[in-house]
Design a protein around this motif. Structure first.
Motif, PDB file in Angstrom:
ATOM      1  N   LEU A 297      -1.516  67.509  51.771  1.00 48.52           N
ATOM      2  CA  LEU A 297      -1.489  67.725  50.328  1.00 48.52           C
ATOM      3  C   LEU A 297      -0.344  68.654  49.941  1.00 48.52           C
ATOM      4  O   LEU A 297       0.392  68.403  48.974  1.00 48.52           O
ATOM      5  N   ASP A 298      -0.153  69.726  50.686  1.00 41.41           N
ATOM      6  CA  ASP A 298       0.923  70.667  50.384  1.00 41.41           C
ATOM      7  C   ASP A 298       2.297  70.047  50.623  1.00 41.41           C
ATOM      8  O   ASP A 298       3.259  70.361  49.921  1.00 41.41           O
ATOM      9  N   ALA A 299       2.398  69.175  51.646  1.00 36.56           N
ATOM     10  CA  ALA A 299       3.666  68.486  51.894  1.00 36.56           C
ATOM     11  C   ALA A 299       4.004  67.554  50.733  1.00 36.56           C
ATOM     12  O   ALA A 299       5.157  67.464  50.301  1.00 36.56           O
ATOM     13  N   TYR A 300       2.988  66.866  50.215  1.00 36.85           N
ATOM     14  CA  TYR A 300       3.198  65.956  49.089  1.00 36.85           C
ATOM     15  C   TYR A 300       3.651  66.742  47.859  1.00 36.85           C
ATOM     16  O   TYR A 300       4.656  66.415  47.229  1.00 36.85           O
ATOM     17  N   VAL A 301       2.902  67.793  47.537  1.00 39.43           N
ATOM     18  CA  VAL A 301       3.221  68.608  46.366  1.00 39.43           C
ATOM     19  C   VAL A 301       4.572  69.300  46.539  1.00 39.43           C
ATOM     20  O   VAL A 301       5.403  69.318  45.623  1.00 39.43           O
ATOM     21  N   GLY A 302       4.794  69.866  47.712  1.00 42.40           N
ATOM     22  CA  GLY A 302       6.039  70.596  47.941  1.00 42.40           C
ATOM     23  C   GLY A 302       7.268  69.711  47.837  1.00 42.40           C
ATOM     24  O   GLY A 302       8.302  70.129  47.310  1.00 42.40           O
ATOM     25  N   SER A 303       7.160  68.475  48.335  1.00 43.74           N
ATOM     26  CA  SER A 303       8.307  67.577  48.253  1.00 43.74           C
ATOM     27  C   SER A 303       8.571  67.151  46.813  1.00 43.74           C
ATOM     28  O   SER A 303       9.728  66.997  46.402  1.00 43.74           O
ATOM     29  N   LEU A 304       7.512  66.970  46.025  1.00 46.71           N
ATOM     30  CA  LEU A 304       7.700  66.658  44.611  1.00 46.71           C
ATOM     31  C   LEU A 304       8.419  67.794  43.890  1.00 46.71           C
ATOM     32  O   LEU A 304       9.318  67.579  43.092  1.00 46.71           O
ATOM     33  N   ARG A 305       7.996  69.008  44.184  1.00 41.25           N
ATOM     34  CA  ARG A 305       8.638  70.167  43.561  1.00 41.25           C
ATOM     35  C   ARG A 305      10.098  70.250  43.950  1.00 41.25           C
ATOM     36  O   ARG A 305      10.974  70.510  43.122  1.00 41.25           O
ATOM     37  N   ASP A 306      10.369  70.050  45.228  1.00 37.39           N
ATOM     38  CA  ASP A 306      11.743  70.168  45.691  1.00 37.39           C
ATOM     39  C   ASP A 306      12.630  69.092  45.071  1.00 37.39           C
ATOM     40  O   ASP A 306      13.825  69.316  44.862  1.00 37.39           O
ATOM     41  N   SER A 307      12.048  67.929  44.767  1.00 37.67           N
ATOM     42  CA  SER A 307      12.830  66.857  44.161  1.00 37.67           C
ATOM     43  C   SER A 307      13.287  67.206  42.757  1.00 37.67           C
ATOM     44  O   SER A 307      14.180  66.561  42.208  1.00 37.67           O
ATOM     45  N   ARG A 308      12.678  68.231  42.158  1.00 33.09           N
ATOM     46  CA  ARG A 308      13.073  68.696  40.833  1.00 33.09           C
ATOM     47  C   ARG A 308      14.004  69.911  40.897  1.00 33.09           C
ATOM     48  O   ARG A 308      14.516  70.354  39.870  1.00 33.09           O
ATOM     49  N   ARG A 309      14.214  70.436  42.094  1.00 33.60           N
ATOM     50  CA  ARG A 309      15.047  71.626  42.246  1.00 33.60           C
ATOM     51  C   ARG A 309      16.494  71.287  41.954  1.00 33.60           C
ATOM     52  O   ARG A 309      17.036  70.311  42.467  1.00 33.60           O
ATOM     53  N   ILE A 310      17.168  72.114  41.153  1.00 33.49           N
ATOM     54  CA  ILE A 310      18.578  71.894  40.854  1.00 33.49           C
ATOM     55  C   ILE A 310      19.435  73.084  41.271  1.00 33.49           C
ATOM     56  O   ILE A 310      20.597  73.172  40.891  1.00 33.49           O
ATOM     57  N   LEU A 311      18.858  73.996  42.052  1.00 34.26           N
ATOM     58  CA  LEU A 311      19.628  75.104  42.605  1.00 34.26           C
ATOM     59  C   LEU A 311      20.190  74.655  43.954  1.00 34.26           C
ATOM     60  O   LEU A 311      19.541  74.751  44.985  1.00 34.26           O
ATOM     61  N   LEU A 312      21.382  74.123  43.914  1.00 33.56           N
ATOM     62  CA  LEU A 312      22.034  73.573  45.100  1.00 33.56           C
ATOM     63  C   LEU A 312      22.614  74.698  45.946  1.00 33.56           C
ATOM     64  O   LEU A 312      23.334  75.555  45.443  1.00 33.56           O
ATOM     65  N   ARG A 313      22.300  74.692  47.236  1.00 31.79           N
ATOM     66  CA  ARG A 313      22.822  75.703  48.155  1.00 31.79           C
ATOM     67  C   ARG A 313      24.134  75.228  48.772  1.00 31.79           C
ATOM     68  O   ARG A 313      24.394  74.033  48.864  1.00 31.79           O
ATOM     69  N   SER A 314      24.931  76.175  49.227  1.00 27.09           N
ATOM     70  CA  SER A 314      26.222  75.814  49.812  1.00 27.09           C
ATOM     71  C   SER A 314      26.053  74.984  51.076  1.00 27.09           C
ATOM     72  O   SER A 314      26.842  74.072  51.334  1.00 27.09           O
ATOM     73  N   ASP A 315      25.020  75.274  51.885  1.00 25.39           N
ATOM     74  CA  ASP A 315      24.826  74.484  53.101  1.00 25.39           C
ATOM     75  C   ASP A 315      24.466  73.041  52.763  1.00 25.39           C
ATOM     76  O   ASP A 315      24.834  72.115  53.490  1.00 25.39           O
ATOM     77  N   GLU A 316      23.740  72.829  51.654  1.00 25.57           N
ATOM     78  CA  GLU A 316      23.421  71.471  51.234  1.00 25.57           C
ATOM     79  C   GLU A 316      24.674  70.755  50.736  1.00 25.57           C
ATOM     80  O   GLU A 316      24.857  69.558  50.978  1.00 25.57           O
ATOM     81  N   LEU A 317      25.532  71.481  50.054  1.00 19.20           N
ATOM     82  CA  LEU A 317      26.787  70.902  49.582  1.00 19.20           C
ATOM     83  C   LEU A 317      27.627  70.428  50.765  1.00 19.20           C
ATOM     84  O   LEU A 317      28.231  69.353  50.733  1.00 19.20           O
ATOM     85  N   LEU A 318      27.635  71.210  51.829  1.00 17.24           N
ATOM     86  CA  LEU A 318      28.423  70.876  53.006  1.00 17.24           C
ATOM     87  C   LEU A 318      27.778  69.774  53.841  1.00 17.24           C
ATOM     88  O   LEU A 318      28.473  68.957  54.447  1.00 17.24           O
ATOM     89  N   ASP A 319      26.452  69.720  53.878  1.00 16.55           N
ATOM     90  CA  ASP A 319      25.749  68.801  54.756  1.00 16.55           C
ATOM     91  C   ASP A 319      25.582  67.403  54.170  1.00 16.55           C
ATOM     92  O   ASP A 319      25.140  66.491  54.869  1.00 16.55           O
ATOM     93  N   CYS A 320      25.899  67.234  52.897  1.00 15.07           N
ATOM     94  CA  CYS A 320      25.737  65.929  52.257  1.00 15.07           C
ATOM     95  C   CYS A 320      27.032  65.127  52.323  1.00 15.07           C
ATOM     96  O   CYS A 320      28.126  65.683  52.371  1.00 15.07           O
ATOM     97  N   ARG A 321      26.892  63.813  52.289  1.00 15.53           N
ATOM     98  CA  ARG A 321      28.022  62.928  52.078  1.00 15.53           C
ATOM     99  C   ARG A 321      27.976  62.514  50.610  1.00 15.53           C
ATOM    100  O   ARG A 321      26.909  62.263  50.053  1.00 15.53           O
TER     101      ARG A 321
END
Length: 244
Positions: A66-90
């Protein structure tokens, strides 16, 4: 009966009575729902993916389904992009206008109007760890020389602390309330990120609801993540990939 319910009715069942709560919050119900939710989604947090992949029936894990489901939904709305995510994405880069016209001299001959389509999304872009940005768009400045990039984080309004990330062991009722709260736009502001590339206008960061991809845009260009770099070919420092 509970195994046939989709996520929202199952979450409502948790709040009906204590007996139903014990059943409707079972990991055996929620981890299959997680896997269905995450199909064709990008950037699902690793801790939730690991919890689902290592879950063993009858044994409690560090993170409940249940927490994994809820947590992933919340994260899908997050717009605070981290530098490591910027580097790790194509990233795919698409100009909204004819980028050649932006750098054309007034005396140069004007080409016919260009209509940009999804085919332009095949152009790639890379944020390098040395703080530079390059792309494969022919004729664009970023294709001929590296441009400097930086993240700019800000807080637009006071944040609703009730919408903060859940604890892995948070109670079912709190998690359920927070999960369906995400179906409507946030009312109390959020941490936001902008990206500056060279001297160009700021890129505003957002998420794509259909696949949870990152996107950033200004009036000239849109840049979208299309797969975490670790899931595709390893990108080289020149903005290409090992398999290109």
């Amino acid at each position: 009966m509970f195994s046939f319910l989709p996520a929202e009715p199952l979450a409502n069942a948790i709040q009906t009575c204590h007996e139903w709560q014990q059943i409707a919050a079972l990991d055996s119900l929620w981890f299959p729902l997680c896997r269905k939710l995450w199909e064709e989604k990008l950037h699902v947090p690793e801790q939730f993916l690991d919890a689902a992949s290592t879950w063993i029936p009858g044994r409690g894990g560090r993170i409940r389904g249940l927490d994994a489901y809820v947590g992933s939904l919340r994260d899908s709305r997050r717009i605070l992009l981290r530098s490591d995510e910027l580097l790790d994405c194509r990233w795919h880069l698409r100009f909204k206008v004819d980028h050649r016209a932006l750098h054309r001299h007034e005396d140069d001959q004007q080409p016919e109007s260009i209509l940009y389509s999804d085919a332009a999304d095949l152009e790639t872009a890379t944020f390098r760890s040395d703080g530079t940005f390059v792309s494969s768009v022919a004729g664009a400045p970023s294709a001929t020389r590296p441009l400097r990039w930086r993240l700019i984080a800000s807080l637009t309004e006071p944040v609703d602390r009730r919408a903060s990330s859940p604890s892995p062991h948070s109670g079912g009722a709190f998690s359920v309330h927070s999960a369906w709260q995400l179906n409507s736009p946030p009312e109390h502001g959020a941490h936001v990120t902008s990206v500056r590339i060279g001297a160009y206008p700021l890129l505003t960061v957002r998420r794509i609801p259909s696949n949870w991809a990152w996107a950033m845009h200004n009036r000239f260009v849109e840049i979208r993540s299309y797969v975490p770099r670790c899931e595709g070919a390893a990108a080289d420092e020149n903005g290409g990939t090992a398999n290109e």
